[in-house]
Design an enzyme around this catalytic site. Structure first.
Site, PDB file in Angstrom:
ATOM      1  N   ASP A   8       0.668  -1.004  -0.215  1.00 25.58           N
ATOM      2  CA  ASP A   8       0.010  -0.277   0.087  1.00 25.58           C
ATOM      3  C   ASP A   8       1.065   1.200   0.575  1.00 25.58           C
ATOM      4  O   ASP A   8       2.025   1.059   0.897  1.00 25.58           O
ATOM      5  CB  ASP A   8      -0.919  -0.215   1.118  1.00 25.58           C
ATOM      6  CG  ASP A   8      -1.730   1.088   1.141  1.00 25.58           C
ATOM      7  OD1 ASP A   8      -2.649   1.722   0.667  1.00 25.58           O
ATOM      8  OD2 ASP A   8      -2.085   1.887   2.309  1.00 25.58           O
ATOM      9  N   ASP A  10       0.223   4.713   0.685  1.00 23.83           N
ATOM     10  CA  ASP A  10       0.534   6.161   2.035  1.00 23.83           C
ATOM     11  C   ASP A  10      -0.204   5.182   2.915  1.00 23.83           C
ATOM     12  O   ASP A  10      -1.204   4.540   3.458  1.00 23.83           O
ATOM     13  CB  ASP A  10      -0.999   7.273   1.932  1.00 23.83           C
ATOM     14  CG  ASP A  10      -1.138   7.787   0.561  1.00 23.83           C
ATOM     15  OD1 ASP A  10       0.045   8.247   0.052  1.00 23.83           O
ATOM     16  OD2 ASP A  10      -1.660   7.628   0.468  1.00 23.83           O
ATOM     17  N   CYS A  89      -6.149   3.510  -7.397  1.00 20.31           N
ATOM     18  CA  CYS A  89      -7.914   3.577  -7.894  1.00 20.31           C
ATOM     19  C   CYS A  89      -8.416   4.583  -7.368  1.00 20.31           C
ATOM     20  O   CYS A  89      -8.203   5.407  -6.565  1.00 20.31           O
ATOM     21  CB  CYS A  89      -8.473   2.878  -6.955  1.00 20.31           C
ATOM     22  SG  CYS A  89     -10.337   3.088  -7.081  1.00 20.31           S
ATOM     23  N   HIS A  91     -11.418   6.037  -8.145  1.00 18.18           N
ATOM     24  CA  HIS A  91     -12.966   5.568  -8.486  1.00 18.18           C
ATOM     25  C   HIS A  91     -13.684   6.207  -6.689  1.00 18.18           C
ATOM     26  O   HIS A  91     -12.480   5.790  -5.506  1.00 18.18           O
ATOM     27  CB  HIS A  91     -13.253   4.794  -8.652  1.00 18.18           C
ATOM     28  CG  HIS A  91     -12.598   4.394  -9.608  1.00 18.18           C
ATOM     29  ND1 HIS A  91     -12.205   2.877 -10.074  1.00 18.18           N
ATOM     30  CD2 HIS A  91     -12.767   4.988 -10.803  1.00 18.18           C
ATOM     31  CE1 HIS A  91     -11.889   3.355 -11.670  1.00 18.18           C
ATOM     32  NE2 HIS A  91     -12.284   4.169 -11.732  1.00 18.18           N
ATOM     33  N   ARG A 107     -10.700  -0.348  -6.307  1.00 19.96           N
ATOM     34  CA  ARG A 107     -11.077  -0.303  -4.729  1.00 19.96           C
ATOM     35  C   ARG A 107     -11.163  -1.049  -4.158  1.00 19.96           C
ATOM     36  O   ARG A 107     -11.735  -1.531  -3.676  1.00 19.96           O
ATOM     37  CB  ARG A 107     -12.135   1.265  -4.052  1.00 19.96           C
ATOM     38  CG  ARG A 107     -12.061   1.739  -3.068  1.00 19.96           C
ATOM     39  CD  ARG A 107     -13.095   2.874  -3.229  1.00 19.96           C
ATOM     40  NE  ARG A 107     -12.882   3.614  -1.719  1.00 19.96           N
ATOM     41  CZ  ARG A 107     -12.042   4.415  -1.972  1.00 19.96           C
ATOM     42  NH1 ARG A 107     -10.832   4.906  -2.572  1.00 19.96           N
ATOM     43  NH2 ARG A 107     -12.062   5.084   0.028  1.00 19.96           N
ATOM     44  N   LYS A 108      -9.924  -1.117  -2.776  1.00 20.08           N
ATOM     45  CA  LYS A 108      -9.286  -1.254  -1.889  1.00 20.08           C
ATOM     46  C   LYS A 108     -10.391  -1.535  -0.892  1.00 20.08           C
ATOM     47  O   LYS A 108     -11.381  -0.225  -0.431  1.00 20.08           O
ATOM     48  CB  LYS A 108      -8.486  -2.174  -1.130  1.00 20.08           C
ATOM     49  CG  LYS A 108      -6.983  -2.090  -2.207  1.00 20.08           C
ATOM     50  CD  LYS A 108      -5.813  -1.856  -1.651  1.00 20.08           C
ATOM     51  CE  LYS A 108      -5.347  -0.590  -1.796  1.00 20.08           C
ATOM     52  NZ  LYS A 108      -4.053   0.054  -1.270  1.00 20.08           N
TER      53      LYS A 108
END
Length: 167
Positions: A8, A10, A89, A91, A107-108
């Site tokens: 990931d 951030d 992503c 979205h 989107r996770k």
């Protein structure tokens, strides 16, 4: 087939300041560049998968994300490290920018970004894992058939090294 580490962005590679897209505000997590290099040196793929709803919220553009990822690539190269692919992503189901208002599979906690990379690279899921800072990251990893580990600091290099030997 090759093992991979999915990062990931951030909160894992860089300090999470909320809606980061400017290099001037970017700050690596302690040990992050060294962690990516350790992954590279171990012969693993290194990937980044990151939700970037700031685009959907109209706070910045996709071009800003790509520019930041180019800058990250250049900065990692200074220590002999590299990311094999970045996926993001843009979205959000409640986006203010209509173009990005959707419930997507990328989107996770959905696993679309991970499976997209796995379709482009010869990734061995049994030996691969994701490092995230939220349970949605772990959910995405599980959905893609790989392990997920929750990073809570302080040093990413130490965290990665502890999982490379078992990963």
């Amino acid at each position: 087939m090759k093992a991979a580490v999915f990062f990931d962005r951030d909160g894992v590679l860089n300090e999470d300041i909320g809606y980061l897209y400017e290099t001037a505000k970017f700050s690596w997590i302690p040990g992050a560049r060294e962690a990516v290099k350790a992954v590279n040196d171990a012969g693993y793929f290194a990937f980044v998968v990151t939700n970037q709803s700031g685009v959907a919220r109209g706070l910045y553009k996709e071009a800003d994300i790509r520019a930041l990822h180019i800058w990250m690539t250049e900065d990692l190269a200074k220590v002999g490290a590299h990311i094999d692919a970045f996926e993001y992503c843009p979205h959000h189901p409640k986006a203010s920018v209509e173009l990005y208002r959707t419930s997507c599979t990328c989107r996770k906690p959905e696993s679309g970004m991970i499976t997209k990379i796995m379709s482009r690279f010869p990734v061995d899921p049994a030996r691969s894992f994701l490092i995230g800072d939220k349970f949605t990251d772990i959910e995405a990893a599980n959905g893609a058939g790989i392990r997920g580990y929750l990073f809570e600091g302080p040093n990413l290099q130490h965290f990665v090294n502890s999982h490379l030997s078992t990963g």
